[in-house]
Design a protein around this motif. Structure first.
Motif, PDB file in Angstrom:
ATOM      1  N   TYR A 209       0.815  -1.224   0.000  1.00 10.25           N
ATOM      2  CA  TYR A 209       0.000   0.000   0.000  1.00 10.25           C
ATOM      3  C   TYR A 209       0.847   1.272   0.000  1.00 10.25           C
ATOM      4  O   TYR A 209       0.324   2.348   0.212  1.00 10.25           O
ATOM      5  N   ARG A 210       2.149   1.123  -0.264  1.00 13.48           N
ATOM      6  CA  ARG A 210       3.071   2.262  -0.303  1.00 13.48           C
ATOM      7  C   ARG A 210       2.796   3.205   0.869  1.00 13.48           C
ATOM      8  O   ARG A 210       2.504   4.390   0.700  1.00 13.48           O
TER       9      ARG A 210
ATOM     10  N   ARG B 153      -5.768   0.446  -1.877  1.00 15.66           N
ATOM     11  CA  ARG B 153      -5.625  -0.223  -3.175  1.00 15.66           C
ATOM     12  C   ARG B 153      -4.153  -0.512  -3.395  1.00 15.66           C
ATOM     13  O   ARG B 153      -3.315   0.357  -3.138  1.00 15.66           O
TER      14      ARG B 153
ATOM     15  N   LYS C  84      -1.274   2.040  -4.450  1.00 10.53           N
ATOM     16  CA  LYS C  84      -1.749   3.423  -4.294  1.00 10.53           C
ATOM     17  C   LYS C  84      -1.316   3.874  -2.909  1.00 10.53           C
ATOM     18  O   LYS C  84      -1.402   3.099  -1.955  1.00 10.53           O
ATOM     19  N   ARG C  85      -0.848   5.110  -2.796  1.00  7.72           N
ATOM     20  CA  ARG C  85      -0.312   5.561  -1.518  1.00  7.72           C
ATOM     21  C   ARG C  85      -1.379   5.615  -0.415  1.00  7.72           C
ATOM     22  O   ARG C  85      -2.481   6.105  -0.632  1.00  7.72           O
TER      23      ARG C  85
END
Length: 195
Positions: free
Chosen positions: A21-22, A151, A154-155
């Motif tokens: 998920y960065r 997501r 996505k960050r």
């Protein structure tokens, strides 16, 4: 032993979720290094507890819904992760006593004041049990904002705010409902600032 397992689990989960998920972590310098801390976060996903658990600088004792302790594998796993059961609605006296004890022993109590996930991502009204903990102890109250979406790649942001000043409310014996609203306003401010 429990702390060793907690550290091990944190390392494993962190290795999976942080790159997936960065995860961007903001504000951990605000997190008190010692003493009781009431950590209050918005709630947008079932993954919120592990995400907060791997990003907070200290081990967290989470209130977890009672139903999870009926799942065979979780029943033995959750206590090793410092979780304890709470009946829905936050009027569970045993859970309140346990939470107070966690804070009085100088540990971190993690709570999602909304009590359930927000389907649309908007912050809902908080339950008064949160204000109860904030007023009945001298724990520092730290707001946290999780800003999705969940997501892959996505960050995802996890923002820790400065401890909320509670002295004035404690001195004038404010109601738990007022204290909860005050805490929720601080969480909303973090959401607004970092979205």
């Amino acid at each position: 032993m429990a702390l060793n397992f907690y550290s091990f689990a944190k390392g494993v989960v962190s290795g999976i979720l942080k790159p997936l998920y960065r995860v961007e972590i903001i504000g951990t310098e605000h997190f008190p290094k010692e003493g009781g801390v009431l950590l209050c976060s918005n709630h947008i996903s079932n993954l919120d507890p592990p995400i907060v658990g791997i990003t907070a600088p200290r081990p967290i004792h989470f209130m977890a819904k009672e139903e999870l302790f009926r799942v065979p594998i979780l029943k033995s796993l959750l206590p090793s992760l410092h979780a304890f059961p709470v009946k829905r609605g936050m009027s569970d006296r045993q859970a309140l006593r346990t939470g107070l004890e966690v804070l009085k022993q100088g540990n971190v109590l993690g709570i999602f004041p909304e009590g359930t996930r927000s389907r649309d991502g908007k912050l809902k009204k908080g339950l008064s049990g949160v204000g109860f903990f904030a007023l009945r102890t001298d724990a520092q109250v730290v707001p946290c904002a999780i800003i999705g979406p969940y997501r892959p790649l996505k960050r995802l942001k996890v923002v820790y705010g400065s401890p909320i000043p509670m002295d004035e409310l404690r001195e004038r014996k404010a109601s738990p409902e007022e204290a909860t609203d005050y805490i929720m306003n601080h969480i909303q401010a973090l959401l607004d600032e970092h979205r």
